[in-house]
Motif scaffolding. Structure first.
Motif, PDB file in Angstrom:
ATOM      1  N   GLU A   1       0.830  -1.207   0.000  1.00 40.37           N
ATOM      2  CA  GLU A   1       0.000   0.000   0.000  1.00 40.37           C
ATOM      3  C   GLU A   1       0.860   1.251   0.000  1.00 40.37           C
ATOM      4  OE1 GLU A   1      -3.789   1.777   2.511  1.00 40.37           O
ATOM      5  OE2 GLU A   1      -2.114   0.934   3.642  1.00 40.37           O
ATOM      6  N   LEU A   2       0.373   2.267  -0.719  1.00 38.26           N
ATOM      7  CA  LEU A   2       0.922   3.616  -0.652  1.00 38.26           C
ATOM      8  C   LEU A   2      -0.213   4.540  -0.239  1.00 38.26           C
ATOM      9  CD1 LEU A   2       3.052   5.847  -1.156  1.00 38.26           C
ATOM     10  CD2 LEU A   2       2.233   5.920  -3.528  1.00 38.26           C
ATOM     11  N   LEU A   3      -0.064   5.185   0.901  1.00 38.96           N
ATOM     12  CA  LEU A   3      -1.075   6.114   1.402  1.00 38.96           C
ATOM     13  C   LEU A   3      -0.472   7.504   1.479  1.00 38.96           C
ATOM     14  CD1 LEU A   3      -3.904   6.567   2.735  1.00 38.96           C
ATOM     15  CD2 LEU A   3      -2.743   6.221   4.936  1.00 38.96           C
ATOM     16  N   ILE A   4      -1.162   8.476   0.871  1.00 35.64           N
ATOM     17  CA  ILE A   4      -0.727   9.873   0.913  1.00 35.64           C
ATOM     18  C   ILE A   4      -1.886  10.708   1.431  1.00 35.64           C
ATOM     19  CG2 ILE A   4       0.247  11.804  -0.377  1.00 35.64           C
ATOM     20  CD1 ILE A   4       1.002   9.767  -2.585  1.00 35.64           C
ATOM     21  N   THR A   5      -1.660  11.461   2.494  1.00 39.08           N
ATOM     22  CA  THR A   5      -2.665  12.366   3.037  1.00 39.08           C
ATOM     23  C   THR A   5      -1.992  13.714   3.302  1.00 39.08           C
ATOM     24  OG1 THR A   5      -2.330  12.074   5.420  1.00 39.08           O
ATOM     25  CG2 THR A   5      -3.587  10.345   4.266  1.00 39.08           C
ATOM     26  N   PRO A   6      -2.765  14.740   3.609  1.00 37.96           N
ATOM     27  CA  PRO A   6      -2.137  16.023   3.948  1.00 37.96           C
ATOM     28  C   PRO A   6      -1.203  15.942   5.152  1.00 37.96           C
ATOM     29  CG  PRO A   6      -4.445  16.357   3.403  1.00 37.96           C
ATOM     30  CD  PRO A   6      -4.239  14.872   3.483  1.00 37.96           C
ATOM     31  N   LYS A   7      -1.294  14.853   5.929  1.00 39.48           N
ATOM     32  CA  LYS A   7      -0.479  14.727   7.135  1.00 39.48           C
ATOM     33  C   LYS A   7       0.755  13.841   6.971  1.00 39.48           C
ATOM     34  CE  LYS A   7      -4.351  15.499  10.291  1.00 39.48           C
ATOM     35  NZ  LYS A   7      -5.117  14.939  11.445  1.00 39.48           N
ATOM     36  N   GLY A   8       0.904  13.198   5.791  1.00 38.57           N
ATOM     37  CA  GLY A   8       2.077  12.358   5.639  1.00 38.57           C
ATOM     38  C   GLY A   8       1.964  11.338   4.525  1.00 38.57           C
ATOM     39  N   VAL A   9       3.021  10.519   4.395  1.00 34.61           N
ATOM     40  CA  VAL A   9       3.116   9.475   3.371  1.00 34.61           C
ATOM     41  C   VAL A   9       3.475   8.159   4.061  1.00 34.61           C
ATOM     42  CG1 VAL A   9       4.227   8.733   1.231  1.00 34.61           C
ATOM     43  CG2 VAL A   9       3.947  11.172   1.695  1.00 34.61           C
ATOM     44  N   ARG A  10       2.840   7.063   3.605  1.00 31.90           N
ATOM     45  CA  ARG A  10       3.082   5.761   4.213  1.00 31.90           C
ATOM     46  C   ARG A  10       3.210   4.685   3.148  1.00 31.90           C
ATOM     47  NH1 ARG A  10      -1.695   3.463   7.756  1.00 31.90           N
ATOM     48  NH2 ARG A  10      -2.475   2.711   5.745  1.00 31.90           N
ATOM     49  N   ILE A  11       4.150   3.773   3.362  1.00 31.91           N
ATOM     50  CA  ILE A  11       4.252   2.549   2.566  1.00 31.91           C
ATOM     51  C   ILE A  11       4.104   1.358   3.510  1.00 31.91           C
ATOM     52  CG2 ILE A  11       5.857   1.029   1.337  1.00 31.91           C
ATOM     53  CD1 ILE A  11       6.897   3.352  -0.199  1.00 31.91           C
ATOM     54  N   VAL A  12       3.326   0.374   3.083  1.00 32.34           N
ATOM     55  CA  VAL A  12       3.189  -0.869   3.835  1.00 32.34           C
ATOM     56  C   VAL A  12       3.854  -1.987   3.042  1.00 32.34           C
ATOM     57  CG1 VAL A  12       1.610  -2.538   4.851  1.00 32.34           C
ATOM     58  CG2 VAL A  12       1.060  -0.093   4.931  1.00 32.34           C
ATOM     59  N   TRP A  13       4.708  -2.742   3.712  1.00 30.10           N
ATOM     60  CA  TRP A  13       5.574  -3.740   3.088  1.00 30.10           C
ATOM     61  C   TRP A  13       5.348  -5.107   3.743  1.00 30.10           C
ATOM     62  CZ3 TRP A  13       9.238  -3.162  -0.820  1.00 30.10           C
ATOM     63  CH2 TRP A  13      10.199  -4.159  -0.964  1.00 30.10           C
ATOM     64  N   LEU A  14       5.283  -6.159   2.945  1.00 28.56           N
ATOM     65  CA  LEU A  14       5.126  -7.511   3.478  1.00 28.56           C
ATOM     66  C   LEU A  14       6.471  -8.026   3.977  1.00 28.56           C
ATOM     67  CD1 LEU A  14       3.436 -10.070   3.960  1.00 28.56           C
ATOM     68  CD2 LEU A  14       3.992 -10.761   1.602  1.00 28.56           C
TER      69      LEU A  14
ATOM     70  N   ASP B   1      12.607 -16.701  11.094  1.00 24.11           N
ATOM     71  CA  ASP B   1      13.631 -15.723  11.475  1.00 24.11           C
ATOM     72  C   ASP B   1      13.418 -14.375  10.796  1.00 24.11           C
ATOM     73  OD1 ASP B   1      14.215 -16.436   8.903  1.00 24.11           O
ATOM     74  OD2 ASP B   1      16.307 -16.987   9.263  1.00 24.11           O
ATOM     75  N   ALA B   2      12.212 -14.152  10.232  1.00 22.51           N
ATOM     76  CA  ALA B   2      11.932 -12.871   9.583  1.00 22.51           C
ATOM     77  C   ALA B   2      11.944 -11.757  10.629  1.00 22.51           C
ATOM     78  CB  ALA B   2      10.572 -12.916   8.890  1.00 22.51           C
ATOM     79  N   THR B   3      12.762 -10.762  10.433  1.00 22.74           N
ATOM     80  CA  THR B   3      12.852  -9.657  11.371  1.00 22.74           C
ATOM     81  C   THR B   3      13.146  -8.376  10.607  1.00 22.74           C
ATOM     82  OG1 THR B   3      13.875  -8.905  13.432  1.00 22.74           O
ATOM     83  CG2 THR B   3      15.334  -9.956  11.800  1.00 22.74           C
ATOM     84  N   LEU B   4      13.293  -7.294  11.327  1.00 21.67           N
ATOM     85  CA  LEU B   4      13.490  -5.999  10.685  1.00 21.67           C
ATOM     86  C   LEU B   4      14.933  -5.839  10.222  1.00 21.67           C
ATOM     87  CD1 LEU B   4      11.469  -3.675  13.065  1.00 21.67           C
ATOM     88  CD2 LEU B   4      10.729  -4.690  10.917  1.00 21.67           C
ATOM     89  N   ASP B   5      15.087  -5.414   8.988  1.00 20.12           N
ATOM     90  CA  ASP B   5      16.397  -5.173   8.395  1.00 20.12           C
ATOM     91  C   ASP B   5      16.624  -3.666   8.344  1.00 20.12           C
ATOM     92  OD1 ASP B   5      18.663  -4.936   6.889  1.00 20.12           O
ATOM     93  OD2 ASP B   5      17.883  -5.964   5.115  1.00 20.12           O
ATOM     94  N   PRO B   6      17.629  -3.144   9.026  1.00 24.29           N
ATOM     95  CA  PRO B   6      17.873  -1.698   8.984  1.00 24.29           C
ATOM     96  C   PRO B   6      18.002  -1.152   7.567  1.00 24.29           C
ATOM     97  CG  PRO B   6      19.200  -2.709  10.697  1.00 24.29           C
ATOM     98  CD  PRO B   6      18.561  -3.833   9.946  1.00 24.29           C
ATOM     99  N   ALA B   7      18.584  -1.931   6.657  1.00 24.38           N
ATOM    100  CA  ALA B   7      18.727  -1.471   5.273  1.00 24.38           C
ATOM    101  C   ALA B   7      17.365  -1.285   4.624  1.00 24.38           C
ATOM    102  CB  ALA B   7      19.573  -2.461   4.471  1.00 24.38           C
ATOM    103  N   LEU B   8      16.425  -2.176   4.921  1.00 26.57           N
ATOM    104  CA  LEU B   8      15.072  -2.046   4.378  1.00 26.57           C
ATOM    105  C   LEU B   8      14.369  -0.833   4.967  1.00 26.57           C
ATOM    106  CD1 LEU B   8      12.614  -3.075   2.781  1.00 26.57           C
ATOM    107  CD2 LEU B   8      12.051  -4.517   4.758  1.00 26.57           C
ATOM    108  N   ILE B   9      14.514  -0.632   6.270  1.00 27.06           N
ATOM    109  CA  ILE B   9      13.900   0.543   6.900  1.00 27.06           C
ATOM    110  C   ILE B   9      14.415   1.822   6.247  1.00 27.06           C
ATOM    111  CG2 ILE B   9      13.729   1.856   9.050  1.00 27.06           C
ATOM    112  CD1 ILE B   9      13.980  -0.841  10.541  1.00 27.06           C
ATOM    113  N   GLU B  10      15.735   1.913   6.088  1.00 32.04           N
ATOM    114  CA  GLU B  10      16.337   3.097   5.451  1.00 32.04           C
ATOM    115  C   GLU B  10      15.828   3.279   4.030  1.00 32.04           C
ATOM    116  OE1 GLU B  10      18.957   6.370   5.512  1.00 32.04           O
ATOM    117  OE2 GLU B  10      19.102   4.852   7.080  1.00 32.04           O
ATOM    118  N   ARG B  11      15.754   2.187   3.299  1.00 30.41           N
ATOM    119  CA  ARG B  11      15.318   2.257   1.901  1.00 30.41           C
ATOM    120  C   ARG B  11      13.878   2.747   1.784  1.00 30.41           C
ATOM    121  NH1 ARG B  11      14.165  -2.890  -1.723  1.00 30.41           N
ATOM    122  NH2 ARG B  11      13.919  -1.920  -3.760  1.00 30.41           N
TER     123      ARG B  11
END
Length: 229
Positions: free
Chosen positions: A167-180, A199-209
């Motif tokens: 999902e890509l959500l854009i509102t006057p208050k911000g922008v959001r991407i939802v990732w599987l 072992d799926a966990t958060l990858d700092p490189a993905l967060i930055e990207r």
């Protein structure tokens, strides 16, 4: 075997079962606490001041902080809706800064069933899209007849070509991407109905990207609207 002996044996079995279940519950809480600490450390390699602001909603963990001078939010969501074949773990990345759009723009990929992370199904108006948008995307808004900078938005959707952006959500208050992030292990869920994600966990490189992606899109929208003014 006497009735007294049978009763004592049954009581011992029940006590052993209760103690085993209590041990399992405690072990599960300890694993969850350890995993949360690990993920927070990884988040803070990108968002140094990230603070856990979760409100207690089951399966949802929320962090807020700042990145490159912008207010940001990171959220992980475990989606166990019965309409899904398998439970999913989603990563929501948002920049919560003003965006020059007149309403809500929501692009959902393959919107075949409701989700726990989006109000997409409650938006009344479907927007036309050009061939520059992904074939499997549906665009909706909360207001009929409003103008969105669709060409600008379409030029920043490269990340959706990988099949994991939902999902890509854009509102006057911000922008959001939802990732599987991951789907539950099929065998364990099929037998025990437990949503385990390996072992799926958060990858700092993905967060930055993802932060770079939503930031670039926000900047491009605000620049295009300033030039149009």
């Amino acid at each position: 075997m006497s009735e007294v002996t049978s009763a004592l044996l049954a009581g011992a079995i029940v006590l052993a079962l209760v103690l085993h279940l209590a041990w399992q519950a405690r072990a599960s809480r300890n694993r969850a606490s350890t995993a949360l600490a690990v993920e927070q450390d990884r988040i803070r390699t990108v968002i140094a001041d990230a603070a856990n602001v979760s409100d207690g909603t089951a399966g949802v963990i929320t962090w807020e902080g700042s990145w490159s001078g912008l207010r940001v939010q990171l959220r992980t969501i475990v989606d166990t809706l019965a309409t899904r074949k398998l439970p999913a773990r989603w990563l929501s990345i948002s920049i919560t800064e003003p965006v020059a759009v007149p309403g809500t723009f929501d692009m959902m990929m393959r919107p075949g069933s409701p989700t726990t992370f989006s109000n997409f199904d409650h938006l009344d108006h479907t927007l036309p899209k050009s061939s520059a948008f992904p074939t499997e995307a549906v665009l909706r808004t909360d207001r009929r007849g409003v103008h969105f900078p669709l060409e600008t938005i379409a030029g920043h959707l490269g990340i959706f070509s990988e099949g994991r952006a939902k999902e890509l959500l854009i509102t006057p208050k911000g922008v959001r991407i939802v990732w599987l992030l991951a789907e539950a292990e099929r065998a364990r869920y099929g037998v025990f109905r437990q949503a385990e994600f390996g072992d799926a966990t958060l990858d700092p490189a993905l967060i930055e990207r993802l932060l770079v992606s939503v930031s670039a899109l926000r900047d491009a929208i605000n620049k295009s609207e300033r030039q149009a003014a």
